[in-house]
Design a protein around this motif. Structure first.
Motif, PDB file in Angstrom:
ATOM      1  N   ARG A  21      25.469  42.451  50.996  1.00 37.85           N
ATOM      2  CA  ARG A  21      25.079  42.040  52.349  1.00 37.85           C
ATOM      3  C   ARG A  21      23.613  42.400  52.606  1.00 37.85           C
ATOM      4  NH1 ARG A  21      30.238  45.250  54.574  1.00 37.85           N
ATOM      5  NH2 ARG A  21      31.848  43.691  54.182  1.00 37.85           N
ATOM      6  N   PRO A  22      23.035  41.852  53.671  1.00 35.01           N
ATOM      7  CA  PRO A  22      21.642  42.187  54.000  1.00 35.01           C
ATOM      8  C   PRO A  22      21.398  43.688  54.174  1.00 35.01           C
ATOM      9  CG  PRO A  22      22.324  40.275  55.252  1.00 35.01           C
ATOM     10  CD  PRO A  22      23.547  40.794  54.551  1.00 35.01           C
ATOM     11  N   ASP A  23      22.435  44.426  54.629  1.00 34.96           N
ATOM     12  CA  ASP A  23      22.260  45.874  54.816  1.00 34.96           C
ATOM     13  C   ASP A  23      22.484  46.670  53.530  1.00 34.96           C
ATOM     14  OD1 ASP A  23      25.008  45.868  54.469  1.00 34.96           O
ATOM     15  OD2 ASP A  23      25.469  46.718  56.433  1.00 34.96           O
ATOM     16  N   GLY A  24      22.741  45.967  52.404  1.00 38.51           N
ATOM     17  CA  GLY A  24      22.897  46.630  51.114  1.00 38.51           C
ATOM     18  C   GLY A  24      24.318  47.026  50.766  1.00 38.51           C
ATOM     19  N   THR A  25      25.282  46.805  51.675  1.00 37.78           N
ATOM     20  CA  THR A  25      26.672  47.151  51.404  1.00 37.78           C
ATOM     21  C   THR A  25      27.413  45.955  50.815  1.00 37.78           C
ATOM     22  OG1 THR A  25      27.416  46.500  53.608  1.00 37.78           O
ATOM     23  CG2 THR A  25      26.689  48.799  53.324  1.00 37.78           C
ATOM     24  N   GLN A  26      28.603  46.215  50.300  1.00 39.34           N
ATOM     25  CA  GLN A  26      29.488  45.176  49.781  1.00 39.34           C
ATOM     26  C   GLN A  26      30.864  45.357  50.396  1.00 39.34           C
ATOM     27  OE1 GLN A  26      28.558  46.313  45.537  1.00 39.34           O
ATOM     28  NE2 GLN A  26      29.009  44.143  45.270  1.00 39.34           N
ATOM     29  N   ALA A  27      31.575  44.262  50.647  1.00 41.11           N
ATOM     30  CA  ALA A  27      32.960  44.358  51.121  1.00 41.11           C
ATOM     31  C   ALA A  27      33.821  44.987  50.029  1.00 41.11           C
ATOM     32  CB  ALA A  27      33.488  42.980  51.507  1.00 41.11           C
ATOM     33  N   TYR A  28      33.602  44.572  48.785  1.00 41.53           N
ATOM     34  CA  TYR A  28      34.326  45.122  47.631  1.00 41.53           C
ATOM     35  C   TYR A  28      33.319  45.411  46.535  1.00 41.53           C
ATOM     36  CZ  TYR A  28      38.433  43.348  50.007  1.00 41.53           C
ATOM     37  OH  TYR A  28      39.408  43.092  50.934  1.00 41.53           O
ATOM     38  N   THR A  29      33.310  46.639  46.037  1.00 44.10           N
ATOM     39  CA  THR A  29      32.389  47.021  44.979  1.00 44.10           C
ATOM     40  C   THR A  29      32.980  46.685  43.611  1.00 44.10           C
ATOM     41  OG1 THR A  29      33.314  49.251  44.892  1.00 44.10           O
ATOM     42  CG2 THR A  29      31.406  48.903  46.348  1.00 44.10           C
ATOM     43  N   GLN A  30      32.144  46.733  42.593  1.00 46.92           N
ATOM     44  CA  GLN A  30      32.590  46.513  41.220  1.00 46.92           C
ATOM     45  C   GLN A  30      33.570  47.627  40.855  1.00 46.92           C
ATOM     46  OE1 GLN A  30      29.779  47.260  37.906  1.00 46.92           O
ATOM     47  NE2 GLN A  30      29.920  45.056  37.580  1.00 46.92           N
ATOM     48  N   GLN A  31      34.729  47.254  40.286  1.00 43.83           N
ATOM     49  CA  GLN A  31      35.769  48.226  39.945  1.00 43.83           C
ATOM     50  C   GLN A  31      36.387  47.898  38.592  1.00 43.83           C
ATOM     51  OE1 GLN A  31      36.920  50.859  41.979  1.00 43.83           O
ATOM     52  NE2 GLN A  31      35.210  50.348  43.309  1.00 43.83           N
ATOM     53  N   CYS A  32      36.894  48.909  37.906  1.00 41.59           N
ATOM     54  CA  CYS A  32      37.703  48.680  36.708  1.00 41.59           C
ATOM     55  C   CYS A  32      39.127  48.400  37.169  1.00 41.59           C
ATOM     56  CB  CYS A  32      37.707  49.911  35.803  1.00 41.59           C
ATOM     57  SG  CYS A  32      36.181  50.129  34.913  1.00 41.59           S
ATOM     58  N   ARG A  33      39.717  47.373  36.603  1.00 48.03           N
ATOM     59  CA  ARG A  33      41.086  46.982  36.925  1.00 48.03           C
ATOM     60  C   ARG A  33      41.897  46.900  35.646  1.00 48.03           C
ATOM     61  NH1 ARG A  33      41.153  48.249  42.011  1.00 48.03           N
ATOM     62  NH2 ARG A  33      39.830  46.978  43.345  1.00 48.03           N
ATOM     63  N   ALA A  34      43.171  47.187  35.728  1.00 46.79           N
ATOM     64  CA  ALA A  34      44.053  47.040  34.573  1.00 46.79           C
ATOM     65  C   ALA A  34      44.191  45.564  34.240  1.00 46.79           C
ATOM     66  CB  ALA A  34      45.425  47.634  34.880  1.00 46.79           C
ATOM     67  N   ALA A  35      44.214  45.252  32.958  1.00 53.28           N
ATOM     68  CA  ALA A  35      44.374  43.867  32.523  1.00 53.28           C
ATOM     69  C   ALA A  35      45.195  43.831  31.241  1.00 53.28           C
ATOM     70  CB  ALA A  35      43.011  43.216  32.290  1.00 53.28           C
ATOM     71  N   ILE A  36      45.938  42.764  31.086  1.00 56.15           N
ATOM     72  CA  ILE A  36      46.727  42.525  29.879  1.00 56.15           C
ATOM     73  C   ILE A  36      46.037  41.436  29.072  1.00 56.15           C
ATOM     74  CG2 ILE A  36      48.986  41.836  28.983  1.00 56.15           C
ATOM     75  CD1 ILE A  36      49.069  44.405  30.654  1.00 56.15           C
ATOM     76  N   VAL A  37      45.870  41.673  27.782  1.00 55.89           N
ATOM     77  CA  VAL A  37      45.269  40.666  26.906  1.00 55.89           C
ATOM     78  C   VAL A  37      46.268  39.520  26.745  1.00 55.89           C
ATOM     79  CG1 VAL A  37      44.353  40.185  24.601  1.00 55.89           C
ATOM     80  CG2 VAL A  37      43.925  42.416  25.681  1.00 55.89           C
ATOM     81  N   THR A  38      45.835  38.302  27.069  1.00 57.80           N
ATOM     82  CA  THR A  38      46.703  37.125  26.954  1.00 57.80           C
ATOM     83  C   THR A  38      46.349  36.263  25.750  1.00 57.80           C
ATOM     84  OG1 THR A  38      45.267  35.876  28.440  1.00 57.80           O
ATOM     85  CG2 THR A  38      47.158  37.022  29.435  1.00 57.80           C
TER      86      THR A  38
END
Length: 89
Positions: A21-38
């Motif tokens: 955002r213009p104020d430098g914040t984010q609604a959702y930041t970069q995060q590690c998430r669990a994932a399954i290899v398909t």
């Protein structure tokens, strides 16, 4: 020992986060998430397709859409849309 991704293994997917955002914040930041290899690219095992498990739902990133590439950078320096092996705890 070098690990090799295979269908069904659990990896971490790095989310992109929302635009800044213009104020430098984010609604959702970069995060590690669990994932399954398909799926695994037969020509390049560092590129995989994943099913990502988010708190708000599932996300699919198949090879047909570009897949995800391995990012072995230190935590906090990884690119969004990449994957890595879970850290040992």
């Amino acid at each position: 020992m070098q690990q090799t991704p295979s269908v069904g293994r659990v990896v971490h997917y790095v989310s992109h986060g929302t635009p800044t955002r213009p104020d430098g914040t984010q609604a959702y930041t970069q995060q590690c998430r669990a994932a399954i290899v398909t799926e695994v690219d037969p020509a390049d095992a560092t590129r995989i397709g994943v099913a990502v498990l988010n708190p708000s739902g599932q996300f699919f990133h198949p090879l047909a859409a570009g897949g995800c590439v391995l990012d072995e950078a230190p935590a906090g320096a990884r690119d969004g849309g990449s994957w890595h092996w879970p850290e040992r705890v």
